[in-house]
Design an enzyme around this catalytic site. Structure first.
Site, PDB file in Angstrom:
ATOM      1  N   HIS A  15       0.853  -1.184   0.000  1.00  0.00           N
ATOM      2  CA  HIS A  15       0.000   0.000   0.000  1.00  0.00           C
ATOM      3  C   HIS A  15       0.891   1.236   0.000  1.00  0.00           C
ATOM      4  O   HIS A  15       2.060   1.182   0.402  1.00  0.00           O
ATOM      5  CB  HIS A  15      -0.893   0.023   1.238  1.00  0.00           C
ATOM      6  CG  HIS A  15      -1.969  -1.013   1.228  1.00  0.00           C
ATOM      7  ND1 HIS A  15      -3.036  -0.965   2.086  1.00  0.00           N
ATOM      8  CD2 HIS A  15      -2.148  -2.131   0.470  1.00  0.00           C
ATOM      9  CE1 HIS A  15      -3.829  -2.006   1.864  1.00  0.00           C
ATOM     10  NE2 HIS A  15      -3.300  -2.723   0.883  1.00  0.00           N
ATOM     11  N   GLU A  67       1.043   3.828   1.893  1.00  0.00           N
ATOM     12  CA  GLU A  67       1.592   4.175   3.205  1.00  0.00           C
ATOM     13  C   GLU A  67       2.787   3.294   3.552  1.00  0.00           C
ATOM     14  O   GLU A  67       3.812   3.784   4.041  1.00  0.00           O
ATOM     15  CB  GLU A  67       0.530   4.014   4.302  1.00  0.00           C
ATOM     16  CG  GLU A  67      -0.701   4.860   4.105  1.00  0.00           C
ATOM     17  CD  GLU A  67      -1.848   4.145   3.403  1.00  0.00           C
ATOM     18  OE1 GLU A  67      -3.010   4.356   3.800  1.00  0.00           O
ATOM     19  OE2 GLU A  67      -1.583   3.371   2.452  1.00  0.00           O
ATOM     20  N   CYS A  90      -5.912   1.952   6.062  1.00  0.00           N
ATOM     21  CA  CYS A  90      -6.580   0.721   6.491  1.00  0.00           C
ATOM     22  C   CYS A  90      -5.953   0.253   7.809  1.00  0.00           C
ATOM     23  O   CYS A  90      -4.989   0.845   8.306  1.00  0.00           O
ATOM     24  CB  CYS A  90      -6.439  -0.356   5.409  1.00  0.00           C
ATOM     25  SG  CYS A  90      -4.747  -0.979   5.222  1.00  0.00           S
ATOM     26  N   CYS A 148      -2.138  -0.545   7.515  1.00  0.00           N
ATOM     27  CA  CYS A 148      -1.322   0.661   7.434  1.00  0.00           C
ATOM     28  C   CYS A 148      -1.325   1.424   8.752  1.00  0.00           C
ATOM     29  O   CYS A 148      -0.292   1.957   9.168  1.00  0.00           O
ATOM     30  CB  CYS A 148      -1.790   1.529   6.275  1.00  0.00           C
ATOM     31  SG  CYS A 148      -1.477   0.744   4.670  1.00  0.00           S
TER      32      CYS A 148
END
Length: 169
Positions: A55, A57, A85, A88
């Site tokens: 992701h 992040e 999420c 993360c």
């Protein structure tokens, strides 16, 4: 941080989101900033990297850790184009990032204010300040346009498949 500073760095995160979109990934981008200096940037890459943890992040945090030569990032702010999420949010806590600024909320998987509220957990040994809504309209428009385009492409592909099946009997 001032509102103007937050908007500047969020624009950089949105620029990173466009890099994800160019790869066919969901357009999410992130930057890690400390002392008003860019430490690292990242964008969604789970499909292209064959990595469910890639992701925006996570990619930005990994790069920031390498740049800082430390797995802890105290005093850093993570700017991300969509609400993080749970995975993360956990990485943000473990990296000791001080502050998260996100643009758009994520009603299904967001774990900062939409669901779970990870940063508010009393059991955590690190507190993360957070703020949402910075450049939210631009981030929301980018995500909505991406999924609208993706749905149209999928519909066209299904139609082409049906047409090909009809021709081939």
């Amino acid at each position: 941080m001032t509102e103007q500073t937050d908007e500047y760095w969020m624009q950089q995160a949105l620029r990173c989101a466009k890099k994800a979109e160019a790869l066919g990934e969901v357009p999410v981008g992130a930057v890690v900033v400390r002392d008003n200096q860019l430490l690292a940037e990242g964008w969604n890459q789970p499909i292209t990297a064959h990595d469910p943890t890639a992701h925006a992040e996570i990619m930005a945090i990994r790069a920031a850790g390498k740049q800082a030569e430390n797995y802890r990032l105290p005093g850093a702010t993570l700017y991300v184009s969509i609400e993080p999420c749970t995975m993360c949010a956990g990485a943000i806590v473990h990296s000791r990032i001080s502050r998260v600024v996100f643009a758009a909320t994520e009603p299904k998987a967001g774990a900062v204010i939409s669901n779970n509220r990870v940063f508010d957990g009393e059991e955590l040994n690190h507190r993360v300040a957070y703020q949402g809504g910075v450049c939210a309209e631009a981030a929301t428009a980018m995500i909505q346009a991406f999924f609208k385009r993706r749905r149209a492409e999928q519909k066209a592909a299904r139609k082409a498949l049906r047409s090909s099946e009809d021709e081939n009997g």
